[in-house]
Design an enzyme around this catalytic site. Structure first.
Site, PDB file in Angstrom:
ATOM      1  CB  SER A   1      38.904 -11.236  28.760  1.00 61.60           C
ATOM      2  OG  SER A   1      38.995 -10.179  29.696  1.00 61.60           O
TER       3      SER A   1
ATOM      4  CG  HIS B   1      36.940  -8.781  25.514  1.00 58.83           C
ATOM      5  ND1 HIS B   1      35.854  -8.399  24.772  1.00 58.83           N
ATOM      6  CD2 HIS B   1      36.629  -8.517  26.803  1.00 58.83           C
ATOM      7  CE1 HIS B   1      34.912  -7.925  25.567  1.00 58.83           C
ATOM      8  NE2 HIS B   1      35.366  -7.983  26.813  1.00 58.83           N
TER       9      HIS B   1
ATOM     10  CG  ASP C   1      36.829  -6.901  30.028  1.00 55.56           C
ATOM     11  OD1 ASP C   1      35.771  -6.659  29.432  1.00 55.56           O
ATOM     12  OD2 ASP C   1      37.285  -8.053  30.178  1.00 55.56           O
TER      13      ASP C   1
ATOM     14  CG  MET D   1      36.376  -3.095  34.492  1.00 53.93           C
ATOM     15  SD  MET D   1      36.582  -4.416  35.718  1.00 53.93           S
ATOM     16  CE  MET D   1      36.340  -5.860  34.693  1.00 53.93           C
TER      17      MET D   1
ATOM     18  CG  HIS E   1      33.195  -4.846  27.653  1.00 56.09           C
ATOM     19  ND1 HIS E   1      33.059  -5.978  28.448  1.00 56.09           N
ATOM     20  CD2 HIS E   1      32.052  -4.133  27.851  1.00 56.09           C
ATOM     21  CE1 HIS E   1      31.898  -5.935  29.077  1.00 56.09           C
ATOM     22  NE2 HIS E   1      31.277  -4.822  28.737  1.00 56.09           N
TER      23      HIS E   1
ATOM     24  CG  MET F   1      32.279  -3.323  31.633  1.00 53.52           C
ATOM     25  SD  MET F   1      32.716  -4.830  32.531  1.00 53.52           S
ATOM     26  CE  MET F   1      34.346  -5.140  31.846  1.00 53.52           C
TER      27      MET F   1
ATOM     28  CG  MET G   1      27.587  -8.112  30.085  1.00 48.62           C
ATOM     29  SD  MET G   1      29.352  -8.425  29.761  1.00 48.62           S
ATOM     30  CE  MET G   1      29.911  -9.040  31.353  1.00 48.62           C
TER      31      MET G   1
ATOM     32  CG  ASP H   1      32.877 -10.762  28.830  1.00 51.75           C
ATOM     33  OD1 ASP H   1      33.454 -11.642  29.493  1.00 51.75           O
ATOM     34  OD2 ASP H   1      33.243  -9.570  28.833  1.00 51.75           O
TER      35      ASP H   1
END
Length: 216
Positions: free
Chosen positions: A7, A32, A34, A36, A65, A67, A136, A174
């Site tokens: 990540s 990965h 993330d 957000m 990913h 979020m 998660m 994760d």
């Protein structure tokens, strides 16, 4: 084959490309990413410009990913900018099936993430359409959290459901994945391991090799 997906949330942003290259050169297979939005989770991270900037530097799988609230608004842009797998949260989608079909229509692999307290039953009617499920193992939004032990049982249950239905859906975890927890996750049936601080904290190459050695 077991897959390590570092990540980049835990990478040094002043040398992001260099850190990603080190992790991949050491044997990590995916990247990965993330995303957000400060709404679905408390933090704001990065978005399309970072993915677009990184994409020319490697042909590794970009495991994105999201979020974010209402992720269907962004699927086409992330697909265009280089995502290979797009993961959305079941909790963030009013129309989960529609978003999965959006991802597939863009030629990308769809995945659904579920938070620790979200039951596996939310996947009942969409599992057949998924390339991957992200379980998660911490509550999303911050790096460096501790692995939640009951998530191991959840992974085992999901693995059994996938077997019973004759599917090849991958299971990803994760949150809190390190040398202390990765074997427990492996033994439960995990296929893809997301790890941030355990990869990018210290010697990246040594960390990657250590984690790969524990899941191979």
């Amino acid at each position: 084959m077991k897959i390590l997906s570092p990540s980049i949330l835990s990478a040094d942003f002043t040398r992001l490309g260099e850190d990603v290259k080190k992790s991949l050169d050491a044997g990590a297979q995916w990247v990965h990413i993330d995303v957000m939005d400060g709404m679905f989770v408390p933090q704001i991270s990065f978005g399309n410009p970072v993915i677009k900037a990184l994409r020319p530097t490697t042909d590794a799988v970009f495991d994105v990913h999201l979020m974010v609230e209402d992720p269907g608004r962004y699927i086409e842009n992330f697909a265009k900018d280089g995502a290979d797998i797009i993961t959305v949260h079941a909790e963030a989608c009013t129309h989960l099936d529609r978003v999965i079909q959006q991802i597939k229509a863009c030629g990308k692999k769809p995945a659904v993430a579920i938070n620790p307290a979200t039951p596996l039953s939310v996947l009942d009617y969409v599992l057949d359409d998924l390339y991957m499920v992200l379980v998660m193992t911490v509550n999303p939004g911050f790096g460096g959290q501790s692995y939640i032990p009951y998530c191991t049982k959840k992974v085992r249950q999901l693995k059994e459901i996938i077997r019973e239905r004759g599917l090849s859906t991958l299971i990803q975890v994760d949150g809190g994945i390190s040398s202390k927890t990765i074997e427990e996750a492996r033994d439960a049936g995990v296929d893809v391991f997301v790890s941030g601080s355990a990869v990018f904290g210290g010697d990246i190459e040594a960390n990657v090799k250590t984690l790969l050695g524990m899941i191979s």
